[in-house]
Design a protein around this motif. Structure first.
Motif, PDB file in Angstrom:
ATOM      1  N   PRO A 140       1.064  -1.144  -0.184  1.00  0.00           N
ATOM      2  CA  PRO A 140       0.113  -0.132  -0.002  1.00  0.00           C
ATOM      3  C   PRO A 140       0.631   1.300  -0.072  1.00  0.00           C
ATOM      4  CG  PRO A 140      -0.772  -1.501   1.693  1.00  0.00           C
ATOM      5  CD  PRO A 140       0.338  -2.051   1.025  1.00  0.00           C
ATOM      6  N   SER A 141       2.034   1.157   0.642  1.00  0.00           N
ATOM      7  CA  SER A 141       2.847   2.355   0.757  1.00  0.00           C
ATOM      8  C   SER A 141       3.551   2.751  -0.333  1.00  0.00           C
ATOM      9  CB  SER A 141       3.899   2.564   1.716  1.00  0.00           C
ATOM     10  OG  SER A 141       3.285   1.882   3.102  1.00  0.00           O
ATOM     11  N   ILE A 142       4.038   1.438  -1.233  1.00  0.00           N
ATOM     12  CA  ILE A 142       4.708   1.760  -2.520  1.00  0.00           C
ATOM     13  C   ILE A 142       3.794   2.095  -3.624  1.00  0.00           C
ATOM     14  CG2 ILE A 142       5.977   0.261  -4.212  1.00  0.00           C
ATOM     15  CD1 ILE A 142       7.406  -0.839  -1.643  1.00  0.00           C
ATOM     16  N   MET A 143       2.611   1.423  -3.542  1.00  0.00           N
ATOM     17  CA  MET A 143       1.623   1.931  -4.849  1.00  0.00           C
ATOM     18  C   MET A 143       0.913   3.270  -4.368  1.00  0.00           C
ATOM     19  SD  MET A 143       2.240  -0.921  -6.369  1.00  0.00           S
ATOM     20  CE  MET A 143       1.125  -0.538  -7.854  1.00  0.00           C
TER      21      MET A 143
ATOM     22  N   ARG B 185       6.744  -1.066 -14.684  1.00  0.00           N
ATOM     23  CA  ARG B 185       6.330   0.344 -14.895  1.00  0.00           C
ATOM     24  C   ARG B 185       5.168   0.690 -13.988  1.00  0.00           C
ATOM     25  NH1 ARG B 185       6.248   2.680 -20.679  1.00  0.00           N
ATOM     26  NH2 ARG B 185       5.009   0.754 -21.170  1.00  0.00           N
ATOM     27  N   LEU B 186       4.337  -0.105 -13.646  1.00  0.00           N
ATOM     28  CA  LEU B 186       3.132   0.261 -12.894  1.00  0.00           C
ATOM     29  C   LEU B 186       3.573   0.681 -11.327  1.00  0.00           C
ATOM     30  CD1 LEU B 186      -0.124   0.038 -12.727  1.00  0.00           C
ATOM     31  CD2 LEU B 186       0.141  -2.315 -12.024  1.00  0.00           C
ATOM     32  N   THR B 187       4.647  -0.219 -10.961  1.00  0.00           N
ATOM     33  CA  THR B 187       5.144  -0.003  -9.652  1.00  0.00           C
ATOM     34  C   THR B 187       5.745   1.530  -9.657  1.00  0.00           C
ATOM     35  OG1 THR B 187       5.602  -2.308  -9.585  1.00  0.00           O
ATOM     36  CG2 THR B 187       6.533  -1.075  -7.852  1.00  0.00           C
ATOM     37  N   ILE B 188       6.478   1.610 -10.823  1.00  0.00           N
ATOM     38  CA  ILE B 188       7.415   2.832 -10.837  1.00  0.00           C
ATOM     39  C   ILE B 188       6.311   4.234 -10.754  1.00  0.00           C
ATOM     40  CG2 ILE B 188       8.963   4.488 -12.016  1.00  0.00           C
ATOM     41  CD1 ILE B 188      10.044   1.686 -13.077  1.00  0.00           C
ATOM     42  N   CYS B 189       5.316   4.017 -11.468  1.00  0.00           N
ATOM     43  CA  CYS B 189       4.128   4.996 -11.388  1.00  0.00           C
ATOM     44  C   CYS B 189       3.546   4.969 -10.189  1.00  0.00           C
ATOM     45  CB  CYS B 189       3.119   4.541 -12.404  1.00  0.00           C
ATOM     46  SG  CYS B 189       3.824   4.832 -14.067  1.00  0.00           S
TER      47      CYS B 189
ATOM     48  N   GLY C 288       2.612  -4.496   4.764  1.00  0.00           N
ATOM     49  CA  GLY C 288       1.965  -4.996   3.501  1.00  0.00           C
ATOM     50  C   GLY C 288       3.236  -5.560   2.804  1.00  0.00           C
ATOM     51  N   LEU C 289       4.139  -5.189   2.929  1.00  0.00           N
ATOM     52  CA  LEU C 289       5.409  -5.771   1.883  1.00  0.00           C
ATOM     53  C   LEU C 289       5.984  -7.168   2.485  1.00  0.00           C
ATOM     54  CD1 LEU C 289       7.040  -5.144  -0.445  1.00  0.00           C
ATOM     55  CD2 LEU C 289       8.668  -3.945   0.777  1.00  0.00           C
TER      56      LEU C 289
END
Lengths: 345, 267
Positions: free
Chosen positions: A96-99, A163-167, A277-278
């Motif tokens: 949750p924090s990364i996304m 790329r989804l994660t980076i966004c 969460g990670l």
């Protein structure tokens, strides 16, 4: 057919689940029995059954117990949200924090506090009461908006997992910066409580916190049996899961929305507790190995254990000035992540 | 069981990948799609599986427009296997076949004896039951491909769409997979559509062949008819000829390798 192997796994399951229930109970018990104020176990038990001194009862029933229970519930929220996000984005680093979901929730709460409380209390040194009942719902709105951004990126531009994660990271950083800017603009006494909340804290969490969060827990966990199979299928290529009969977009959206609601409502109550969460789904997967029906139950149990024990460490290590749980999870989580990554490679 | 389309076109953004594609599956037969890289084989397969929506025209499965059917309804009739599919890393062969029962068990229903029997049968008939408990990642390319085909069988799909099932496999595994596909069609009456690169394998295994070039269908007939013209030479821009190696067996395309023929050609 490997009927024998299946039977072995069943036998294992029969042993493993009670073991985990036991461990979870021990973690909860330790957190209630131990604390900054040293209360003998006999007195703790007396307080729990409504006897003993008024002071002990007040510490155990009004302070420790609700705090431990809130920690247990937010642990489950963050762990399950991380598990869902890692499954649907097919990325082991999703959380949750990364996304950006926690940051969306944080910003929403910040904006809400600005307009609801502080505009009515212009004096910068009065500490207004936080409107507890509203916080989980407001946080969910922010979390869902961040989730919507993730959804738009996943389907609008058809991004791959990396790329989804980076966004997600970029969206999260932006939202976080805005939230910090907003809070910094408020001045003195208000900042302190907000900063405490922002670092992820269970300090002074009460029965009220639990009461306002619990409906989201109940609804969220009730959804789990419905999304259990889709979550496994979402880990295939979408052409495979669709060929297996899954409505990919529908189940991706439902799972994402559920992850946003769980994580954001927990942020509303305890602030963003990072790394839970990670790390927790990775630990669960590591311990479950091939028995992947057990990953989800392990995730739930470990979510409880990690947050309650982490908070206990924070309470005991810091003395009167306790260390917020979010700081504890960050300190222990980072090296643990490195160990897990090495084992996986 | 019927799967057909007439005059479907597929666009990727501005680019049209498939032009007025016609197709009709013959029950229990093997239909091969051949053509150069980028000629639209995968696109055609995915359109037939209902995975991409045509810009015009429609695909019909059992007489119904595939766009009006739910994914589960489609999955009970048809299975699609992409090129080099990826699976969750800890998944075993048996778990993969279990996932394939989703179209029948849905979100909540438990696995009954019928499901278990079908899973065991699917593993058995593709010869993967000996290593059903092993992770997909540990398997050789041929074993993994058979595991995926066993999942398609566990799905109880009567139509199988395979995107280059033999690519990336050595010749031994290629023959093994083609044998399996042949048995499925002849013994179980499964209808098969597959994209395939090797022209000679296509000719010997398929009952019918479609040849695509630049997104257009340029040939759709029995394999023998392909030997009667020079389409293979012009579409793939190669030189060669069809020869009959043993009387009665399918014709074999003997390709001239350019590097050798360059010197041999009279200048």
């Amino acid at each position: 057919m490997n009927v024998g192997a299946t039977r072995d796994l069943r036998a294992d399951n029969a042993l493993i689940l009670p073991a985990w229930i036991g461990l979870t109970t021990i973690a909860l018990a330790l957190s209630v029995f131990m604390g900054v104020v040293d209360i003998p176990p006999v007195d703790v038990i007396a307080a729990l059954v409504g006897k003993g001194s008024a002071q002990a009862r007040s510490i155990i029933i009004d302070i420790r117990l609700p705090r431990v229970l809130v920690g247990m519930v937010v642990g489950v929220h963050f762990a399950v949200a991380g598990f869902i996000l890692q499954s649907i984005t097919r990325n082991p680093l999703a959380d949750p924090s990364i996304m950006g979901i926690s940051q969306g929730a944080t910003l929403a709460v910040g904006v809400f506090l600005l307009f609801s409380v502080y505009i009515h209390n212009p004096g910068s040194n009065t500490l207004a009461e936080l409107p507890l009942a509203w916080l989980p719902s407001i946080a969910i709105i922010g979390g869902l908006l961040a989730g919507l951004a993730i959804y738009a990126m996943a389907f609008g531009r058809n991004l791959g997992p990396i790329r989804l994660t980076i966004c997600g990271v970029a969206v999260g950083a932006l939202l976080h910066a805005v939230a910090i800017g907003l809070i910094a603009g408020w001045g003195s006494a208000r900042i302190e409580i907000l900063l405490e909340w922002l670092s992820g804290s269970l300090y002074a969490r009460s029965w009220d916190h639990l009461r306002y969060l619990l409906p989201f827990t109940v609804v969220g966990l009730a959804m789990l049996p419905l999304i259990r199979r889709p979550l496994t299928m979402l880990r295939f290529d979408s052409s495979v899961s669709r060929s297996f009969g899954l409505s990919h977009k529908l189940h991706f959206s439902l799972a994402l929305a559920l992850a946003c609601c769980l994580a954001a409502s927990a942020v509303g109550v305890a602030g963003p507790i990072v790394f839970v969460g990670l790390i927790v789904p990775h630990l669960a997967r590591f311990l479950a190995g091939r028995r992947f029906a057990l990953v989800l139950p392990f995730t739930l149990a470990l979510g409880i254990v990690v947050v309650t024990l982490g908070d206990l460490v924070g309470r005991l290590a810091g003395g009167a000035e306790e260390i917020p749980i979010g700081v504890v999870t960050a300190i222990f989580g980072a090296p643990l992540l490195l160990v897990l990554l090495r084992r996986m490679a | 069981m019927s799967l057909a389309c007439s005059k479907i076109s597929i666009d990727y953004g501005q680019r049209r990948a498939l032009f007025d594609f016609d197709f009709a599956l013959q029950p229990g037969r093997i239909h091969g799609l051949i053509g150069p890289n980028g000629s639209g084989k995968s696109t055609a397969l995915q359109a037939l599986a209902g995975l991409i929506k045509p810009a015009s025209g429609s695909v019909e499965l059992d007489g119904r427009q595939i766009t009006t059917m739910s994914r589960r309804e489609i999955a009970r009739r048809l299975a699609f296997l992409p090129q080099q599919p990826s699976a969750p890393e800890e998944m075993t062969v048996e778990q993969l076949a279990r996932q394939a029962r989703f179209a029948h068990v849905g979100l909540l229903r438990g696995y009954g004896p019928h499901d278990e029997k079908l899973i065991a049968w699917a593993l058995e008939s593709t010869g993967v039951s000996d290593f059903a408990g092993r992770g997909l990642q540990e398997l050789s390319g041929g074993e993994r491909q058979r595991a995926w085909i066993s999942a398609a069988l566990a799905q109880e799909a009567r139509i199988l769409l395979l995107d280059e099932p033999t690519s990336y496999l050595d010749i031994g595994y290629q023959v093994e997979i083609l044998d399996l596909i042949h048995r499925l069609s002849r013994d179980r009456g499964v209808s098969i559509v597959m994209a395939i690169h090797d022209i000679n394998q296509a000719i010997s295994v398929c009952d019918r062949i479609s040849l695509l070039q630049g997104g257009r269908l340029v040939f759709d007939d029995e394999p023998r008819a392909l030997a009667a013209n020079n389409l293979v030479e012009t579409v793939f821009r190669i030189r060669g000829r069809f020869v009959e190696i043993t009387p009665g067996s399918p014709p074999h395309f003997d390709v001239e390798l350019a590097r050798w023929s360059d010197g041999a050609r009279d200048h």
